[in-house]
Motif scaffolding. Structure first.
Motif, PDB file in Angstrom:
ATOM      1  N   ALA A  39       0.661  -1.282   0.065  1.00  0.00           N
ATOM      2  CA  ALA A  39      -0.089  -0.089   0.089  1.00  0.00           C
ATOM      3  C   ALA A  39       0.789   1.243  -0.137  1.00  0.00           C
ATOM      4  O   ALA A  39       0.429   2.431  -0.356  1.00  0.00           O
ATOM      5  CB  ALA A  39      -0.814  -0.219   1.485  1.00  0.00           C
ATOM      6  N   PHE A  40       2.106   0.936   0.367  1.00  0.00           N
ATOM      7  CA  PHE A  40       2.983   2.385   0.717  1.00  0.00           C
ATOM      8  C   PHE A  40       3.338   2.666  -0.773  1.00  0.00           C
ATOM      9  O   PHE A  40       3.591   3.941  -0.857  1.00  0.00           O
ATOM     10  CB  PHE A  40       4.173   2.118   1.480  1.00  0.00           C
ATOM     11  CG  PHE A  40       3.826   2.174   2.761  1.00  0.00           C
ATOM     12  CD1 PHE A  40       3.864   3.601   3.249  1.00  0.00           C
ATOM     13  CD2 PHE A  40       3.927   1.358   3.627  1.00  0.00           C
ATOM     14  CE1 PHE A  40       3.769   3.996   4.604  1.00  0.00           C
ATOM     15  CE2 PHE A  40       3.549   1.524   4.912  1.00  0.00           C
ATOM     16  CZ  PHE A  40       3.521   2.849   5.472  1.00  0.00           C
ATOM     17  N   VAL A  41       3.371   1.749  -1.817  1.00  0.00           N
ATOM     18  CA  VAL A  41       4.253   2.233  -3.031  1.00  0.00           C
ATOM     19  C   VAL A  41       3.018   2.682  -4.250  1.00  0.00           C
ATOM     20  O   VAL A  41       3.616   2.597  -5.311  1.00  0.00           O
ATOM     21  CB  VAL A  41       5.278   1.283  -3.583  1.00  0.00           C
ATOM     22  CG1 VAL A  41       6.283   1.045  -2.438  1.00  0.00           C
ATOM     23  CG2 VAL A  41       4.430  -0.153  -3.565  1.00  0.00           C
TER      24      VAL A  41
ATOM     25  N   THR B 295      -2.203   7.978   6.465  1.00  0.00           N
ATOM     26  CA  THR B 295      -1.620   9.146   6.302  1.00  0.00           C
ATOM     27  C   THR B 295      -1.008   9.682   5.028  1.00  0.00           C
ATOM     28  O   THR B 295      -1.176  10.835   4.529  1.00  0.00           O
ATOM     29  CB  THR B 295      -0.339   9.466   7.319  1.00  0.00           C
ATOM     30  OG1 THR B 295      -0.803   8.769   8.636  1.00  0.00           O
ATOM     31  CG2 THR B 295      -0.241  10.982   7.773  1.00  0.00           C
ATOM     32  N   ARG B 296      -0.102   8.889   4.318  1.00  0.00           N
ATOM     33  CA  ARG B 296       0.334   9.210   3.274  1.00  0.00           C
ATOM     34  C   ARG B 296      -0.786   9.279   2.114  1.00  0.00           C
ATOM     35  O   ARG B 296      -0.860  10.492   1.329  1.00  0.00           O
ATOM     36  CB  ARG B 296       1.381   8.160   2.775  1.00  0.00           C
ATOM     37  CG  ARG B 296       1.674   8.161   1.037  1.00  0.00           C
ATOM     38  CD  ARG B 296       2.470   6.950   0.672  1.00  0.00           C
ATOM     39  NE  ARG B 296       3.000   6.794  -0.860  1.00  0.00           N
ATOM     40  CZ  ARG B 296       2.089   6.364  -1.417  1.00  0.00           C
ATOM     41  NH1 ARG B 296       1.106   5.958  -1.319  1.00  0.00           N
ATOM     42  NH2 ARG B 296       2.762   6.538  -2.700  1.00  0.00           N
ATOM     43  N   CYS B 297      -1.899   8.616   2.197  1.00  0.00           N
ATOM     44  CA  CYS B 297      -2.962   8.744   1.048  1.00  0.00           C
ATOM     45  C   CYS B 297      -3.748   9.987   1.358  1.00  0.00           C
ATOM     46  O   CYS B 297      -3.980  10.779   0.219  1.00  0.00           O
ATOM     47  CB  CYS B 297      -3.817   7.371   1.271  1.00  0.00           C
ATOM     48  SG  CYS B 297      -5.309   7.429   0.472  1.00  0.00           S
TER      49      CYS B 297
ATOM     50  N   PHE C 210       4.953  10.319  12.311  1.00  0.00           N
ATOM     51  CA  PHE C 210       6.280  10.035  11.373  1.00  0.00           C
ATOM     52  C   PHE C 210       6.127  10.223  10.244  1.00  0.00           C
ATOM     53  O   PHE C 210       6.628  11.171   9.261  1.00  0.00           O
ATOM     54  CB  PHE C 210       6.609   8.538  11.702  1.00  0.00           C
ATOM     55  CG  PHE C 210       7.999   8.262  11.024  1.00  0.00           C
ATOM     56  CD1 PHE C 210       9.211   8.616  11.712  1.00  0.00           C
ATOM     57  CD2 PHE C 210       7.869   7.645   9.745  1.00  0.00           C
ATOM     58  CE1 PHE C 210      10.230   8.071  10.905  1.00  0.00           C
ATOM     59  CE2 PHE C 210       9.026   7.475   9.034  1.00  0.00           C
ATOM     60  CZ  PHE C 210      10.196   7.531   9.596  1.00  0.00           C
ATOM     61  N   ALA C 211       4.880   9.786   9.667  1.00  0.00           N
ATOM     62  CA  ALA C 211       4.590   9.948   8.342  1.00  0.00           C
ATOM     63  C   ALA C 211       4.164  11.291   7.837  1.00  0.00           C
ATOM     64  O   ALA C 211       4.520  12.020   6.800  1.00  0.00           O
ATOM     65  CB  ALA C 211       3.283   8.990   7.737  1.00  0.00           C
ATOM     66  N   TRP C 212       3.335  11.900   8.805  1.00  0.00           N
ATOM     67  CA  TRP C 212       3.034  13.193   8.673  1.00  0.00           C
ATOM     68  C   TRP C 212       4.277  14.327   8.457  1.00  0.00           C
ATOM     69  O   TRP C 212       4.634  15.204   7.538  1.00  0.00           O
ATOM     70  CB  TRP C 212       2.218  13.892   9.804  1.00  0.00           C
ATOM     71  CG  TRP C 212       1.737  15.244   9.477  1.00  0.00           C
ATOM     72  CD1 TRP C 212       1.863  16.418   9.867  1.00  0.00           C
ATOM     73  CD2 TRP C 212       0.406  15.452   8.514  1.00  0.00           C
ATOM     74  NE1 TRP C 212       1.288  17.148   9.336  1.00  0.00           N
ATOM     75  CE2 TRP C 212       0.228  16.816   8.427  1.00  0.00           C
ATOM     76  CE3 TRP C 212      -0.327  14.772   7.896  1.00  0.00           C
ATOM     77  CZ2 TRP C 212      -0.706  17.371   7.889  1.00  0.00           C
ATOM     78  CZ3 TRP C 212      -1.156  15.316   7.054  1.00  0.00           C
ATOM     79  CH2 TRP C 212      -1.530  16.624   7.066  1.00  0.00           C
ATOM     80  N   ALA C 213       5.325  14.081   9.422  1.00  0.00           N
ATOM     81  CA  ALA C 213       6.290  14.897   9.216  1.00  0.00           C
ATOM     82  C   ALA C 213       7.245  14.641   8.057  1.00  0.00           C
ATOM     83  O   ALA C 213       7.776  15.285   7.362  1.00  0.00           O
ATOM     84  CB  ALA C 213       7.232  14.275  10.445  1.00  0.00           C
ATOM     85  N   TYR C 214       7.168  13.399   7.552  1.00  0.00           N
ATOM     86  CA  TYR C 214       7.940  13.012   6.207  1.00  0.00           C
ATOM     87  C   TYR C 214       7.172  13.862   5.214  1.00  0.00           C
ATOM     88  O   TYR C 214       8.140  14.340   4.574  1.00  0.00           O
ATOM     89  CB  TYR C 214       7.830  11.649   6.132  1.00  0.00           C
ATOM     90  CG  TYR C 214       8.504  10.953   4.933  1.00  0.00           C
ATOM     91  CD1 TYR C 214       9.927  10.785   4.792  1.00  0.00           C
ATOM     92  CD2 TYR C 214       7.877  10.675   3.745  1.00  0.00           C
ATOM     93  CE1 TYR C 214      10.646  10.310   4.042  1.00  0.00           C
ATOM     94  CE2 TYR C 214       8.387  10.068   2.516  1.00  0.00           C
ATOM     95  CZ  TYR C 214       9.676  10.060   2.731  1.00  0.00           C
ATOM     96  OH  TYR C 214      10.532   9.434   1.675  1.00  0.00           O
ATOM     97  N   TYR C 215       6.055  13.816   5.198  1.00  0.00           N
ATOM     98  CA  TYR C 215       5.217  14.418   3.920  1.00  0.00           C
ATOM     99  C   TYR C 215       5.468  16.082   4.026  1.00  0.00           C
ATOM    100  O   TYR C 215       5.444  16.611   3.065  1.00  0.00           O
ATOM    101  CB  TYR C 215       3.865  13.808   3.549  1.00  0.00           C
ATOM    102  CG  TYR C 215       4.347  12.372   3.036  1.00  0.00           C
ATOM    103  CD1 TYR C 215       4.644  12.113   1.669  1.00  0.00           C
ATOM    104  CD2 TYR C 215       3.935  10.980   3.706  1.00  0.00           C
ATOM    105  CE1 TYR C 215       4.727  10.973   1.095  1.00  0.00           C
ATOM    106  CE2 TYR C 215       4.085   9.783   3.472  1.00  0.00           C
ATOM    107  CZ  TYR C 215       4.591   9.700   2.101  1.00  0.00           C
ATOM    108  OH  TYR C 215       4.728   8.604   1.300  1.00  0.00           O
ATOM    109  N   GLU C 216       4.746  16.475   5.304  1.00  0.00           N
ATOM    110  CA  GLU C 216       4.450  17.566   5.205  1.00  0.00           C
ATOM    111  C   GLU C 216       5.623  18.555   5.253  1.00  0.00           C
ATOM    112  O   GLU C 216       5.997  19.705   5.053  1.00  0.00           O
ATOM    113  CB  GLU C 216       3.259  17.997   6.409  1.00  0.00           C
ATOM    114  CG  GLU C 216       2.990  19.315   6.544  1.00  0.00           C
ATOM    115  CD  GLU C 216       1.938  19.995   5.576  1.00  0.00           C
ATOM    116  OE1 GLU C 216       1.251  19.179   4.737  1.00  0.00           O
ATOM    117  OE2 GLU C 216       1.887  21.141   5.278  1.00  0.00           O
ATOM    118  N   TYR C 217       6.563  18.033   6.281  1.00  0.00           N
ATOM    119  CA  TYR C 217       7.692  18.958   6.742  1.00  0.00           C
ATOM    120  C   TYR C 217       8.936  18.491   6.102  1.00  0.00           C
ATOM    121  O   TYR C 217      10.057  19.156   6.440  1.00  0.00           O
ATOM    122  CB  TYR C 217       7.797  19.090   8.255  1.00  0.00           C
ATOM    123  CG  TYR C 217       6.424  19.650   9.061  1.00  0.00           C
ATOM    124  CD1 TYR C 217       6.281  21.046   8.789  1.00  0.00           C
ATOM    125  CD2 TYR C 217       5.514  18.886   9.765  1.00  0.00           C
ATOM    126  CE1 TYR C 217       5.106  21.380   9.127  1.00  0.00           C
ATOM    127  CE2 TYR C 217       4.596  19.225  10.036  1.00  0.00           C
ATOM    128  CZ  TYR C 217       3.950  20.655   9.786  1.00  0.00           C
ATOM    129  OH  TYR C 217       2.987  21.235  10.560  1.00  0.00           O
TER     130      TYR C 217
END
Lengths: 681, 99, 179
Positions: free
Chosen positions: A315-317, A448-450, A538-545
């Motif tokens: 689902a991640f890719v 979160t990524r989605c 973690f995911a939020w920080a990765y994508y947003e910031y």
């Protein structure tokens, strides 16, 4: 109120009639038959609610609460030999729960489809297929004997095929439909074998209750029971898209989105889970699920556990929002199967119950996005982003659905997932509890990524996003409401759901293994919520910031990481395994050696000059032809690029050769049979 | 009489019919061979009917004759159509279904 | 065969046996010639002999109505139709040309094996079983019994057969029509 229980057979019957009516008169009706479908499903829904209320009254009213309100004898279906098979309905907590879920989601999807498929070229046909699907699923969940279950099961398969390939003019869609059909059929062979074996093991009866009781009473030889269990497990793996046959479900997203929501998220794919839950006597005995000291492993739990992790990674890719949801569905189905494997029966069907609402919500949300936000595209990276402003209702419902899926307190997914984890730990399957926790973190991460890719950041599409009309947002809001509250029937330590669905088969299975239902634990709940929140952060920080900078672009810089990414992106090469290795070798078992030669010839044909390879191919063809077929075909129409197919040559078009083969093999088989008989008497 | 005399004769006719249907090139000859097969079946039906003291065997044979008549009618119509389109009724040459 | 010894004891059966073997011999030879002859019209005539022989067998088994139907329908209609088929397709009528395809030996082997399997099965199942050709009704005629049976027990199959014939009639006309 008992009227509802004794007349529950009306619930599947109404959509079945609706199917016939739509098929015959649909095109002449003012709304092209859609009104018939909506009315029929509404009627079934009302009846299902009545049945649910009647059942709850009965279940909470004293000593007879465990006895199913079965009506096993609607009419005599057929009989052969000493065994009679009656067409009947079997109403217990599990059936009532599924009747409610199926009719509810079906109603939402029907309403959603009114707008989503407006002006479709096969509008009438679509609603006919939806009705038939609903009827099949309802038949299956209320089946009192295993043949009736098979009837509904295969009916669903056909409808799934028709609806995935709804826009069959596109080759990809019809391919996906075929793939889904054939893959699930592969598992269905197991179903046929399993049901046949249980028929004989239980003393020639198709009655599911009797089969379960016979299995629990220990009347069946364990080896045979184990074989039957493995065969049935094959059906579960196919239908519920478990590893390694899960590959069809993401492709099935080629169908219209409401179909994905109804069939490939909420209802049909849980048929496998239902099968295990329904035949729990067989499964628990076959795999020793409740036996103490069973080292904490069995086939059901392993398949479920592996599926959770494998699907969550996939689902991640994904770039396609529906495929993210599809893999998420596979992963959540893995939770249910694992829960059944570790003996957390109530938790499994509770998760089925809650999952239906929030996953249908998410799919319809994705449908809403593509309908009004991204110009009929599902690509999150190309055509979405920043949609939260233009589509506030879709945004809020999608986020709540995602939170419910991730397992945020106090939404629906939290309660059911928590029960599975606690149940696994309670029954001694500690390894699977850990897998479940990791899976929960991964779920939170990819959702979160989605959400981020779809609703945050900058709009990357070329359309004019706007909010969807009311026929679309209405079902979304209702489903979101359910995604919030559905868990509360068993949450906060209340365990209403558990009382309503209590099943005598499961209880006797648990008594055999001296196991009890797991109690609710605030500590475990706090642990899982904390882990999920960490994953989201973690995911939020990765994508947003753009935090964890060293991870960005890691796949470009690091060969190992890139290899891993490619491995996952290629879906572990499972599709290649199935199509190239398995199907390929089955297609050409007779001439495996010749196939090898031909492969090399083809390679030569591709690489070398066309003329030279034609000579080689001609030579090889003649050589093999002389040896294998002994035919005198002149090879005039033969060309190099067709050199690979061996079977082609068996289809000479000459009827007499076919007849000769037919008679020849027939005589050989009869002769062998005759010899065998002569020697055994 | 022995029942087996009839049955073995019928079996022989059946196998001869099968050989004809498999080995003959001309489609009318193949149709004739199929008639041979059907006749073998009829002999069996009537022999068994006599063996069982019932007329059911004869009634079935009657039905088989009716079906055979229909089969020949349609079969010859097809043969004529093939002849008209391909100017030959050799089954060797009727292989448009070749893969 | 133990059975044939028994059969020869009764005077009537001797005649029956002689008749049977005469018919059977003619049928076997004609059938073999039919599938091997190189002349198309001869094949049709050999078929006629086989069909007539079968009619004779039916009389031996006291199925005189079927025997008459056999002659009327098979010899009177079907063989004539076959001959028409040969003429209309302008089949080569002389002898000499090869009428067999190249899988003749394969077909022969298959037919031989088939006969072997069938023969063994029949010998196992019915060896020494007698069949007598006494008419079923007291009046000595089977025809009446068949009529009663068709219109009582088998009336539905009878109607189905009539529909089938009608469909075949229409179908044959539609297929063979020149348009």
């Amino acid at each position: 109120m008992t009227w509802f229980l004794t007349n529950a057979w009306l619930i599947p019957l109404i959509p079945a009639l609706s199917f016939v009516v739509i098929l015959l008169f649909g095109k002449r009706l003012p709304n092209k038959g859609s009104e018939v479908g909506v009315i029929a499903v509404s009627a079934s829904f009302v009846l299902a609610i009545g049945t649910a209320i009647a059942w709850i009254q009965r279940a909470t009213s004293g000593e007879e609460h465990l006895r199913p309100a079965a009506n096993n004898d609607l009419f005599l279906w057929f009989k052969f030999g000493p065994s009679e098979t009656h067409f009947g309905i079997h109403i217990d907590g599990l059936a009532v729960m599924l009747l409610f879920v199926v009719t509810f989601i079906a109603l939402m999807v029907h309403i959603f489809s009114l707008e989503y498929l407006r002006g479709d070229r096969r509008y009438t046909y679509y609603f006919a297929a939806l009705s038939l699907f609903t009827a099949s699923m309802l038949t299956m969940v209320s089946a009192s004997n295993s043949l009736q279950l098979l009837l509904g099961w295969e009916g669903m398969g056909v409808c799934s095929f028709m609806l995935i390939g709804h826009w069959w003019e596109d080759k990809a869609n019809s391919d996906a439909a075929l793939k889904a059909f054939l893959t699930t059929r592969t598992g269905d062979i197991g179903l046929l074998i399993g049901l046949t074996m249980t028929f004989f093991l239980a003393g020639q009866t198709f009655d599911i209750e009797k089969i379960n009781q016979a299995a629990l009473a220990g009347h069946m030889p364990h080896t045979l029971l184990l074989v039957a269990g493995i065969a049935l497990m094959g059906a579960v793996v196919g239908k519920s898209a478990q590893f390694p046959l899960h590959t069809w479900l993401p492709d099935a997203m080629a169908g219209p989105t409401p179909v994905s929501a109804l069939i490939h998220a909420a209802t049909m794919v849980v048929a496998g889970v239902y099968l295990v839950a329904r035949f729990y006597g067989v499964f628990s005995q076959a795999f020793h699920i409740f036996t103490p000291g069973n080292s904490g492993f069995n086939l059901v739990a392993i398949i479920g556990g592996v599926t959770i992790i494998i699907a969550a990674l996939l689902a991640f890719v994904q770039h396609d929002i529906k495929k993210v949801l599809a893999y998420s569905t596979v992963s959540q189905l893995g939770y249910m199967v694992m829960a059944l494997g570790v003996g957390a029966w109530t938790a499994a069907i509770f998760h089925l119950f809650t999952h239906a609402f929030f996953k249908a919500d998410l799919f319809l949300g994705a449908g809403s996005v593509s309908h009004s936000g991204s110009h009929h595209s599902f690509d999150m990276k190309k055509d979405m982003g920043g949609l939260r402003k233009q589509m506030p209702v879709t945004f809020v419902t999608f986020v709540i659905g995602s939170a419910a899926l991730a397992g945020i307190f106090p939404l629906a997914g939290f309660w059911s997932k928590d029960e599975i984890l606690v149940g696994a730990g309670h029954n001694g399957y500690v390894a699977f509890m850990v897998i479940g926790l990791i899976g929960a973190m991964m779920t939170a991460g990819y959702m979160t990524r989605c959400v981020w890719l779809t609703f945050f950041g900058e709009y990357r599409g070329h359309g004019h996003p706007h909010e969807s009309p009311r026929q679309i947002t209405g079902p979304l809001i209702i489903l979101t409401f359910m995604a919030v509250v559905a868990g509360w029937v068993n949450g906060f330590g209340l365990h209403y759901f558990q009382k309503w669905t209590a099943n005598p088969v499961v209880e006797s299975a648990m008594r055999l293994g001296r196991v009890t239902e797991a109690p609710f634990s605030w500590a475990a709940a706090a642990l899982s919520v904390t882990l999920v929140l960490i994953a989201i952060a973690f995911a939020w920080a990765y994508y947003e910031y753009h935090a964890f900078g060293f991870l960005h672009g890691l796949t470009e810089r690091n060969a190992t990481a890139k290899a891993g990414y490619t491995f996952v992106e290629q879906k572990y090469y499972l599709d290649h395994l199935w199509t190239d290795v398995v199907v390929g070798s089955i297609k050409r078992p007779i001439a495996a050696g010749a196939y090898w030669v031909n492969q090399h010839v083809i390679d030569g044909a591709v690489n070398g000059t066309a003329a030279g390879s034609r000579v080689v191919a001609e030579f090889v063809y003649r050589y093999i032809d002389q040896d294998l077929v002994d035919g005198a075909v002149n090879g005039t129409a033969f060309s190099a690029e067709e050199g690979g197919s061996i079977l082609r040559r068996m289809q000479t078009g000459r009827v007499q050769q076919y007849a000769a083969a037919f008679f020849g093999f027939g005589v050989v088989i009869i002769g062998i049979g005759l010899l065998a008989l002569t020697h055994s008497f | 009489m022995l029942l087996n005399e009839y049955l073995l004769l019928a079996a022989f006719l059946f196998c001869t019919g099968v050989y004809g249907a498999l080995a003959r090139k001309n489609s009318v000859l193949v149709l004739m061979s199929i008639e041979l097969i059907l006749n073998a079946v009829n002999i069996n039906l009537i022999a068994f009917g006599a063996f069982n003291h019932t007329v059911a065997g004869q009634v079935f044979a009657l039905f088989v004759i009716a079906v055979a008549a229909a089969e020949v009618g349609v079969g010859l119509a097809i043969v004529l159509l093939i002849y008209r389109n391909r100017h030959s009724i050799d089954l060797d040459k009727v292989d448009v279904m070749k893969g | 065969m133990g059975g044939s010894h028994l059969a020869l004891v009764h005077g009537l059966n001797v005649a029956q046996q002689i008749a049977f073997f005469a018919l059977a011999g003619a049928m076997v030879l004609s059938a073999l010639r039919m599938v091997t002859t190189k002349n198309l019209v001869h094949a049709a005539l050999y078929l006629t002999v086989v069909l007539a022989g079968a009619a004779g067998l039916y009389i031996l088994l006291a199925a005189e109505f079927i025997a008459v139907t056999q002659v009327l329908v098979y010899i009177g209609a079907i063989v004539v139709l076959m001959l028409f088929g040969l003429f209309l397709t302008r089949a080569p009528l002389g002898t000499g040309q090869d009428l067999d395809n190249n899988q003749r030996w394969l077909a022969a082997i298959i037919a031989l094996f088939l006969f072997g399997v069938l023969g063994v099965t029949l010998q196992k199942g019915f060896k020494g079983t007698h069949v007598n050709a006494i008419p079923i009704t007291d009046g000595g005629s089977n025809t009446a019994a068949i009529g009663v049976s068709i219109f009582h027990d088998f009336v539905v199959p009878f109607e189905v057969a009539s529909i089938l014939l009608l469909a075949a009639l229409v179908g044959a006309v539609v297929i063979a029509r020149r348009d």
